[in-house]
Design an enzyme around this catalytic site. Sequence first.
Site, PDB file in Angstrom:
ATOM      1  N   GLU A  66       0.832  -1.202   0.000  1.00 54.16           N
ATOM      2  CA  GLU A  66       0.000   0.000   0.000  1.00 54.16           C
ATOM      3  C   GLU A  66       0.867   1.252   0.000  1.00 54.16           C
ATOM      4  OE1 GLU A  66      -2.728  -0.814   3.235  1.00 54.16           O
ATOM      5  OE2 GLU A  66      -3.404  -2.659   2.271  1.00 54.16           O
ATOM      6  N   ARG A 115       1.559  -8.325   0.691  1.00 54.37           N
ATOM      7  CA  ARG A 115       0.765  -7.636   1.723  1.00 54.37           C
ATOM      8  C   ARG A 115       1.356  -7.776   3.132  1.00 54.37           C
ATOM      9  NH1 ARG A 115      -4.787  -6.447   3.160  1.00 54.37           N
ATOM     10  NH2 ARG A 115      -5.479  -7.464   5.059  1.00 54.37           N
ATOM     11  N   HIS A 183      -3.786   3.167   5.265  1.00 54.79           N
ATOM     12  CA  HIS A 183      -3.796   2.007   4.362  1.00 54.79           C
ATOM     13  C   HIS A 183      -4.241   2.473   2.974  1.00 54.79           C
ATOM     14  CE1 HIS A 183      -3.706  -1.514   7.269  1.00 54.79           C
ATOM     15  NE2 HIS A 183      -3.874  -0.517   8.120  1.00 54.79           N
ATOM     16  N   TYR A 235     -15.919  -4.446   5.725  1.00 51.97           N
ATOM     17  CA  TYR A 235     -16.278  -5.833   6.052  1.00 51.97           C
ATOM     18  C   TYR A 235     -15.904  -6.089   7.506  1.00 51.97           C
ATOM     19  CZ  TYR A 235     -11.404  -5.937   4.283  1.00 51.97           C
ATOM     20  OH  TYR A 235     -10.093  -5.641   4.018  1.00 51.97           O
ATOM     21  N   GLU A 258      -8.200   4.684   4.384  1.00 57.98           N
ATOM     22  CA  GLU A 258      -7.903   3.896   3.180  1.00 57.98           C
ATOM     23  C   GLU A 258      -7.809   4.881   2.029  1.00 57.98           C
ATOM     24  OE1 GLU A 258      -7.493   0.535   2.963  1.00 57.98           O
ATOM     25  OE2 GLU A 258      -8.600  -0.362   4.627  1.00 57.98           O
TER      26      GLU A 258
HETATM   27  O1  0X9 Z   1      -8.457  -5.533   5.972  1.00 62.64           O
HETATM   28  C1  0X9 Z   1      -7.719  -4.683   6.455  1.00 62.64           C
HETATM   29  O2  0X9 Z   1      -6.808  -4.960   7.227  1.00 62.64           O
HETATM   30  C2  0X9 Z   1      -7.938  -3.205   6.095  1.00 62.64           C
HETATM   31  N1  0X9 Z   1      -8.166  -3.072   4.678  1.00 62.64           N
HETATM   32  S1  0X9 Z   1      -6.915  -3.320   3.629  1.00 62.64           S
HETATM   33  O3  0X9 Z   1      -7.474  -3.338   2.271  1.00 62.64           O
HETATM   34  N2  0X9 Z   1      -5.908  -2.080   3.686  1.00 62.64           N
HETATM   35  O4  0X9 Z   1      -6.241  -4.521   3.968  1.00 62.64           O
HETATM   36  C3  0X9 Z   1      -9.137  -2.681   6.830  1.00 62.64           C
HETATM   37  C4  0X9 Z   1      -9.048  -2.725   8.326  1.00 62.64           C
HETATM   38  C5  0X9 Z   1     -10.225  -2.073   8.990  1.00 62.64           C
HETATM   39  N3  0X9 Z   1     -10.202  -2.278  10.420  1.00 62.64           N
HETATM   40  C6  0X9 Z   1     -10.605  -3.429  10.998  1.00 62.64           C
HETATM   41  N4  0X9 Z   1     -11.225  -4.352  10.343  1.00 62.64           N
HETATM   42  N5  0X9 Z   1     -10.363  -3.566  12.290  1.00 62.64           N
HETATM   43 ZN    ZN Z   2      -4.028  -2.246   4.397  1.00 62.20          ZN
END
Ligand code: 0X9
Ligand code: ZN
Length: 296
Positions: A66, A115, A183, A235, A258
């Site tokens: 990212e 990632r 992110h 999500y 994000e």
């Molecule tokens: O999935 C993640 O870790 C984050 N999105 S990403 O596309 N950058 O990987 C979102 C995280 C949001 N926060 C939580 N779910 N606690």
């Molecule tokens: Zn991320």
Amino acid sequence: GPFNFKYFPRYQEIRNFIKALVNKRKYSRMIKIGTSYEGWPIYGVEVMKSPDKPVFFIDAGIHAREWAAHISALYIIKNVVESEEKFADMMTFVIIPCLNPDGYEYSHTTDRLWRKSMSLHTTSQCKGVDLNRNFDSHWGEFRSEKNPCTEIYGGPEPFSEPETSALRDSILKYKPVAYVTIHSFGPLLIYPYGYTKDLPPNWRTLHRIATKTAQNIKKVNGTNYVVGSAARVLYVSSGGSDDWAYDKAEVPIVYTMELPEYEKNSFIVPKKYIKSLITETYVGFATLLQNIYLKY
Ligand code: 0X9
Ligand code: ZN
């Protein structure tokens, strides 16, 4: 020459940039919050005029690929450090531009879409833990895998990774009133919780500040940030740094930012978009700061 925000720097260049930037600046110093699995120091910048000011803590690059995040954090660092009095009068800043240097380097040298971190756990040949599934907040419950060969492997246990432990210790040390983790891709400005669709106690405050921030960002290049709780807008997933900071470290103001995509469904940011990206993200930071400063 010195790094100029016209391309995405390697980790060594990030280090050199920070070192040169803080040199002889009032209130700023380079800090090291820990060491990565492969042995890179995890650097940050602390801008502190006096120890009684509330702390604003920012990190970027929990996820290797990212790159929009790392470069935006560097631009925020540049502005905060160079302003000397202006920001340091308001709050203390701790900014970690690259929490996952191993993964970041690997995304430059070998696999652009990497990632995770790069750690190896005994039972598997597959490398890397999803650091945003490794925090001790409903660890392993949602959208997290036990198989190390998956992209969202949560690790053998909470805080098994040196990178997440370093962030934990640093947040517990500074006790920030605000924590923003950067992110991509979105654009989304999301607040806890990620592990449940229930909303946190102060969600109205979080929502109001996020809405103002999104409005100000939109004025720059027209980017439309979507605002809401992580679980509702994106999500349900658990083990994230945001939920841990909010629930366990009791940080009242927490956001995951994000940053926008520039090609459909892609982490790749063509160089020609860097300037507009970092400019609008900086406006987002400044708006968050203003509102947090008014409240704390
Ligand atoms: O999935 C993640 O870790 C984050 N999105 S990403 O596309 N950058 O990987 C979102 C995280 C949001 N926060 C939580 N779910 N606690
Ligand atoms: Zn991320």
